[in-house]
Design a protein around this motif. Structure first.
Motif, PDB file in Angstrom:
ATOM      1  N   THR A 107       0.856  -1.187   0.000  1.00 49.89           N
ATOM      2  CA  THR A 107       0.000   0.000   0.000  1.00 49.89           C
ATOM      3  C   THR A 107       0.890   1.234   0.000  1.00 49.89           C
ATOM      4  O   THR A 107       1.841   1.314   0.781  1.00 49.89           O
ATOM      5  N   TYR A 108       0.578   2.149  -0.889  1.00 47.28           N
ATOM      6  CA  TYR A 108       1.371   3.367  -1.037  1.00 47.28           C
ATOM      7  C   TYR A 108       0.518   4.591  -0.700  1.00 47.28           C
ATOM      8  O   TYR A 108      -0.685   4.613  -0.969  1.00 47.28           O
ATOM      9  N   PHE A 164       4.957   6.152  -9.002  1.00 51.94           N
ATOM     10  CA  PHE A 164       5.747   5.948  -7.780  1.00 51.94           C
ATOM     11  C   PHE A 164       5.504   4.537  -7.241  1.00 51.94           C
ATOM     12  O   PHE A 164       6.439   3.794  -6.936  1.00 51.94           O
ATOM     13  N   ALA A 165       4.234   4.139  -7.167  1.00 52.94           N
ATOM     14  CA  ALA A 165       3.914   2.810  -6.640  1.00 52.94           C
ATOM     15  C   ALA A 165       4.458   1.712  -7.555  1.00 52.94           C
ATOM     16  O   ALA A 165       5.154   0.785  -7.121  1.00 52.94           O
ATOM     17  N   LEU A 166       4.155   1.824  -8.841  1.00 53.17           N
ATOM     18  CA  LEU A 166       4.528   0.775  -9.784  1.00 53.17           C
ATOM     19  C   LEU A 166       6.047   0.609  -9.874  1.00 53.17           C
ATOM     20  O   LEU A 166       6.564  -0.517  -9.842  1.00 53.17           O
ATOM     21  N   GLU A 167       6.766   1.706  -9.991  1.00 46.19           N
ATOM     22  CA  GLU A 167       8.211   1.590 -10.175  1.00 46.19           C
ATOM     23  C   GLU A 167       8.899   1.065  -8.907  1.00 46.19           C
ATOM     24  O   GLU A 167       9.993   0.512  -8.981  1.00 46.19           O
ATOM     25  N   THR A 168       8.240   1.223  -7.754  1.00 50.21           N
ATOM     26  CA  THR A 168       8.754   0.591  -6.543  1.00 50.21           C
ATOM     27  C   THR A 168       8.506  -0.912  -6.602  1.00 50.21           C
ATOM     28  O   THR A 168       9.389  -1.718  -6.303  1.00 50.21           O
ATOM     29  N   PRO A 214       9.004  10.112 -13.191  1.00 47.07           N
ATOM     30  CA  PRO A 214       9.768   8.968 -12.665  1.00 47.07           C
ATOM     31  C   PRO A 214      10.894   9.354 -11.712  1.00 47.07           C
ATOM     32  O   PRO A 214      11.397   8.491 -10.985  1.00 47.07           O
ATOM     33  N   ILE A 215      11.286  10.612 -11.673  1.00 43.97           N
ATOM     34  CA  ILE A 215      12.355  11.004 -10.751  1.00 43.97           C
ATOM     35  C   ILE A 215      11.957  10.683  -9.306  1.00 43.97           C
ATOM     36  O   ILE A 215      12.812  10.328  -8.484  1.00 43.97           O
ATOM     37  N   THR A 216      10.651  10.757  -9.015  1.00 44.25           N
ATOM     38  CA  THR A 216      10.202  10.484  -7.635  1.00 44.25           C
ATOM     39  C   THR A 216      10.559   9.046  -7.221  1.00 44.25           C
ATOM     40  O   THR A 216      11.287   8.847  -6.243  1.00 44.25           O
ATOM     41  N   PRO A 217      10.091   8.014  -7.972  1.00 47.97           N
ATOM     42  CA  PRO A 217      10.522   6.668  -7.576  1.00 47.97           C
ATOM     43  C   PRO A 217      12.008   6.401  -7.835  1.00 47.97           C
ATOM     44  O   PRO A 217      12.588   5.538  -7.165  1.00 47.97           O
ATOM     45  N   ILE A 258      10.593   2.718   0.523  1.00 49.19           N
ATOM     46  CA  ILE A 258       9.759   3.866   0.843  1.00 49.19           C
ATOM     47  C   ILE A 258       8.404   3.670   0.167  1.00 49.19           C
ATOM     48  O   ILE A 258       8.308   3.593  -1.058  1.00 49.19           O
ATOM     49  N   THR A 259       7.344   3.567   0.975  1.00 51.18           N
ATOM     50  CA  THR A 259       6.013   3.405   0.394  1.00 51.18           C
ATOM     51  C   THR A 259       5.121   4.602   0.732  1.00 51.18           C
ATOM     52  O   THR A 259       3.961   4.633   0.343  1.00 51.18           O
TER      53      THR A 259
END
Lengths: 760, 316
Positions: A174-175, A359-363, A725-728, A742-743
């Motif tokens: 869960t993000y 962010f969620a997916l790339e994590t 994408p810079i965020t993830p 980091i979620t």
């Protein structure tokens, strides 16, 4: 004609000099004789019934010229791009602290603000709805009569359950993502003027003058032709000026007083009343086979849209579209909810729903690659969509696809290629370094079901220069410079010969919004169309004047010549000469052009805007250093690799890329508008933390061009993808450094520190 | 924001007279970096602003060679340190800006931790306008100038209707945004004994970003190095972890004379939790602040032990 003398060149922004010298006037700089100051009375409660509004004391005050309430809205008392559910002035209920209850116009700014305090409003407070998941329950108090679920989307393809059963790896998390603020330098501000015939001009930086014009007209119950909207220049927008901000207030006050009225929101008022990025809670379950082939993705998104709809529905739709990213995903179950609460307002914001899910997916992708022991870049390359593949929503990727090219460039960039070496040299023993990567595709334009259209005008001016009109406003992104470059190459003149007319509902045709990574693509294609017609007109005039056949007219630099004529002969006409000839004959040398976007082969019934046909692509890499004693994360270096199809202006792409990286970094590490029980706890820049120049990393932009055949000179949009994408990439780098996933962003020092402690 | 008058006195005496006459309706203004924000937000509505920016004698930074603090008569405090002879006394006027203090050769030599702290206040613009006297008078527990003054055991010179007095810096701060300034009094400057040749010091600050950051926690440290791995005359102060800046006397005692390795330094740093009592606010939780007080001190000690220059907080 040299087709790309200007396109592809590092042309200085055409507005640079005026901006750096301060000569350029933003709308909040404008003043008119006899001008009044307007002010807005905001709600005193996040959720309450209005029992009574008494304006008599305010009206009696010296210098107060008008006090308006809902009773003074002549037309529809509502606005909203999709559904007009936000009252211009609240009549019986307030739904967030930024709700407007009354307007004042007074001779001074201070007088207007004081008058607000003299307006007596009696409220009956209601229970505050501040948790989106709770808001969805039938038992929750209702923000709107029809219930709190504004929009629901569900997409299912393949056999998700079977895929999970057979998978070698399944990760589920869960993000949580924050309520990011646009933080434009110029708050929502402007002036309205009115002439003796009752025609109103609203000078207010925004992202779509023609839609503003219609929304104002609807609220005023007036013929739109009597309303002119000037939207350029805006001192930043990022989606936060897509919806109506103060335009209707300005128009109402000008209409009532017959005088110019100006409103400039304070930063604090802007933070409370203005638009934000949807905070989302994202449940994501992703499966892969032992060989690293992605098999399935199950996604549930709950977006907090706050008190009114604005573009909340489309934002959640785009979150769903982007939730499988650049990957082949044969089995999907995707569900999104857009929910009303009393938490401010959420709507359009650069990235438009993608930032949260990417962010969620790339994590998830990094987690799976790690579980399988695969290289994170190779894992992405293996699963990335290629041209001709079927995407998660079932449409075919027919347009240019740049994922592989941007990943290839990433694999060669220094911080990726030397990552082990760079990791091994932290600046102190208690600091740890990591490198992260992430990639995305980003839909350009409005998508299926929302016809996307643009138009442009070109006019030959008396001195031989061309006025080029495209309404998509200049909001700081540099589109007018790109338009001028494309126009110069389409007309065979220099950028200096182009005079751009932008963001004005009277002097341009409607080319739609400056949003959705669409304006360069749309405006450029419309300019190409107008230029082709302009050249026909010029050829006509020249052929007649030179006594030559139309077919013999050829275009060269700065003018035309007769093809068969020996060089140097006097059978050449410059644009200045053609202008003079046209003038002599009383001919108005003006052309119009237009363009309709192509759309994907397949839509999703009932979900407007899904999917897209054309996507921009980007991979970003970050090198971070984590202080394990404080949890502070420093982004040391970032590499941004966008595929803009064709870089009309590489310097402009770099500027977008650098700004995007810093904005996405703020989202990853710092930014959140904290609202507790409906009350904003971060009302200014001392509590709402954005990165400063000292926080910005060294940024390298590597432009990869995968030309888009339908785009002007091969271009597609890039304005949004650069901040996603810079965020993830940063949060994945934190994991690479410390082992902590980091979620929940922003990954503030405190959050990172507490996660490190838990991990240890 | 309410309208106000501005008066520009030519002398301290005149400033004090105006302050005394108007009482709580008057407020001193120098750089205005705190006050103007409060006025704009209606948190303060003074009728008279006493603009002291022309009082050039308050802008000085000077060395008062080998003398006792002359205005220290009231407390009779001797600046003498135990076994090191009499160091010079340094006086920093209230109107010295953060930028001036940060770059002052006198301060950089006599009290590098104070120069370091001033170098990390706000942003270049704020450091160019904001003053030491303002930072002290605002009396925020997060004021960056204050912890170094605690570690220097400075005194604050104030003048009011009843004349000049000197207040020991620890007694000057009464609570959050509350100082010992009596009605009609204003800060003239601060004085402190310079650190000795064997003294080391640091200032570290944890903010939410690298510039324009209000301290989540800050620490100032000064001590004499008696061996490469041991200190005495240890003086430590923390900012933003109690109603006022506080001295960390438990840690000071524990550190004095101990031979330190990283493990011992860590253990002793952790004692800081006994000296601080933070609260939760928008910048950080109580639990995080408590741990950060310990860890900032530990980071600073590690730097001292490793011989690297006493690095302060990053930023600018």
């Amino acid at each position: 004609m040299d087709e790309s003398r200007w396109v592809g060149a590092r042309v200085a922004r055409i507005d640079a000099e005026d901006k750096v010298t301060g000569r350029l006037k933003f709308m909040s700089d404008l003043s008119f004789p006899d001008m009044l100051w307007g002010a807005v009375l905001r709600s005193a409660y996040p959720h309450a019934l209005i029992k009574k509004i008494d304006t008599s004391k305010a009206e009696a005050m010296d210098g107060v010229v008008a006090v308006l309430t809902h009773r003074d809205v002549p037309g529809l008392n509502g606005f909203g791009i999709v559904v007009p559910d936000q009252p211009v002035l609240c009549a019986d209920k307030v739904r967030y602290m930024g709700d407007a209850v009354a307007l004042v116009a007074a001779t001074t700014k201070e007088g207007a603000r004081e008058a607000l305090q003299a307006i007596d409003v009696e409220y009956e407070p209601l229970p505050v709805v501040d948790d989106p998941e709770e808001a969805m329950l039938e038992s929750s108090p209702r923000v709107h009569a029809d219930g709190n679920i504004h929009h629901h989307i569900k997409v299912e393809r393949g056999d998700v359950d079977a895929a999970f059963r057979d998978a070698a790896v399944v990760v589920e998390n869960t993000y949580y993502t924050p309520r990011q603020m646009h933080a434009f330098m110029e708050t929502e501000s402007g002036v309205a003027t009115i002439d003796e015939d009752g025609n109103i001009t609203v000078w207010c930086g925004s992202q779509h003058p023609f839609r503003d014009q219609l929304q104002i007209a609807r609220a005023l119950g007036m013929n739109p032709r009597k309303i002119q909207v000037v939207s350029t220049p805006a001192g930043g927008a990022f989606g936060g000026k897509d919806e109506i901000t103060v335009q209707i207030y300005l128009a109402l006050l000008a209409l009532r007083t017959g005088r110019p009225v100006k409103i400039v929101l304070s930063r604090e008022e802007s933070v409370v009343a203005g638009m934000k990025r949807h905070p989302m809670k994202i449940r994501m379950k992703t499966a892969a086979a032992a060989d690293g082939t992605l098999l399935a993705n199950e996604v549930r998104v709950v977006g907090d849209t706050g008190a009114y709809a604005s573009l909340g529905g489309p934002v959640v739709n785009l979150a769903i579209e982007h939730s499988c990213g650049v990957y082949r995903m044969p089995n999907v179950r995707l569900e999104g909810f857009c929910v009303y609460t009393n938490n401010g307002l959420a709507g359009a914001f650069r990235g438009f729903g993608a930032n949260q899910v990417v962010f969620a997916l790339e994590t998830q992708i990094d987690m799976i690659a790690e579980r399988l022991g695969m290289d994170k870049l190779e894992f992405r390359r293996k699963n990335a969509l290629r041209q001709g593949d079927v995407a998660a929503l079932g449409h075919t990727m027919t347009a240019s696809v740049g994922t592989i090219a941007t990943l290839d460039a990433a694999s060669r960039c220094e911080i990726w290629a030397r990552r082990e070496e760079l990791k091994a040299m932290p600046s102190a023993p208690h600091k740890k370094r990591g490198i992260g990567i992430a990639t995305e595709l980003h839909g350009c334009g409005l998508g299926v079901g929302l016809p996307d259209y643009g138009a442009a005008t070109i006019e030959l001016l008396p001195g031989g220069r061309f006025a080029v009109g495209v309404s998509c406003p200049e909001i700081g992104q540099g589109n007018t410079t790109a338009f001028a470059q494309m126009a110069a190459d389409s007309l065979g003149c220099s950028v200096g010969d182009i005079v751009m007319v932008s963001g004005d509902s009277r002097h341009t045709l409607d080319s739609g919004t400056s949003t959705a990574s669409r304006s360069v693509y749309t405006g450029g294609n419309a300019i190409r169309s107008a230029a082709a017609r302009m050249r026909e007109i010029l050829a006509d005039v020249a052929a007649e004047a030179l006594g030559a056949a139309r077919e013999e007219i050829a275009f060269g630099r700065g003018g035309v010549e007769v093809r068969s004529c020996p060089a140097g002969a006097a059978r050449r006409l410059s644009y200045r000469e053609i202008a003079r000839i046209g003038e002599g004959k009383g001919r108005h040398l003006k052309a119009e052009g237009d363009f309709i976007w192509p759309v994907a082969d397949r839509g999703l019934e009932g979900y407007f805007g899904l999917p897209h046909l054309i996507y921009s692509y980007i991979t970003q890499v970050a090198l971070v250093e984590v202080d394990t004693l404080t949890g502070e994360v420093e982004v040391l270096r970032a590499v941004s690799i966008p595929d803009p199809g064709r870089a009309i202006n590489p310097a402009g792409i770099e500027a977008q890329s650098e700004g995007g990286v810093v904005m996405g970094m703020g989202y990853a590490l710092m930014e959140d508008t904290v609202i507790e029980h409906g009350i904003t706890k971060t009302p200014n820049f001392s509590t709402y933390i954005i990165p400063t120049a000292l926080d910005a990393p060294e940024i390298e932009t590597i432009i990869v061009e995968e030309p888009e055949p339908s785009g002007p000179f091969g271009a597609k949009g890039i304005g949004e993808a650069v901040c996603v994408p810079i965020t993830p990439a940063i949060t994945n780098a934190i994991h690479d450094a410390t082992g902590v996933w980091i979620t929940h962003i922003p990954a503030t020092a405190e959050r990172v520190y507490m996660a490190l402690k838990e991990h240890a | 924001m309410r309208p106000f008058c501005v008066t520009v006195p030519e002398s301290v005496e005149e400033a004090v007279r105006v302050l005394a006459k108007w009482g709580p309706e008057a407020h001193v203004i120098a750089g205005g970096t705190d006050l103007l924000v409060e006025i704009k937000e209606d948190r303060r509505s003074p009728k008279v602003l006493v603009d002291i920016s022309r009082l050039d004698e308050l802008r000085q930074i000077r060395v008062e060679c080998g003398v006792k603090a002359e205005a220290g008569a009231e407390t009779g405090r001797e600046c003498k340190r135990t076994d090191e002879g009499e160091g010079d006394v340094v006086w920093v006027g209230a109107l010295a800006t953060h930028a001036e203090v940060a770059s002052s050769p006198v301060v950089r030599k006599a009290a590098p931790l104070l120069a370091e702290a001033c170098a990390h206040v706000g942003s270049p613009q704020i450091r160019g306008r904001g003053t030491v006297g303002g930072n002290i008078s605002t009396a925020s527990p997060a004021g960056d100038v204050i912890p170094p003054l605690f570690a220097l055991e400075a005194s604050v010179d104030v003048e009011g209707p009843r004349g000049v007095r000197s207040v020991d810096v620890e007694s000057f701060f009464v609570g959050p945004k509350r100082s010992a300034l009596a009605p009609g009094e204003m800060v003239l400057g601060v004085r402190f004994r310079e650190l000795g040749p064997n003294h080391v010091s640091f200032f570290r600050k944890l903010g939410q970003r690298r510039s324009l950051a209000i301290s989540v926690v800050s620490v100032a440290f000064a001590a004499r190095k008696v061996r490469p791995d041991a200190f005495d005359d240890v003086r430590i102060a923390f900012g933003a972890v109690a109603p006022t800046v506080v001295r960390a006397r438990t840690v000071e005692k524990a550190l004095c004379g101990k031979r330190l390795d990283p493990v011992m330094a860590r253990q002793i740093s952790r004692l800081a939790f006994r000296d601080v009592m933070p609260i939760t606010d928008i910048r950080g939780s109580q639990a995080y602040r408590q741990e950060m007080a310990c860890n900032l001190l530990y980071e600073g000690l590690l730097d001292l032990l490793s011989g690297s220059p006493a690095a302060g907080a990053r930023g600018g």
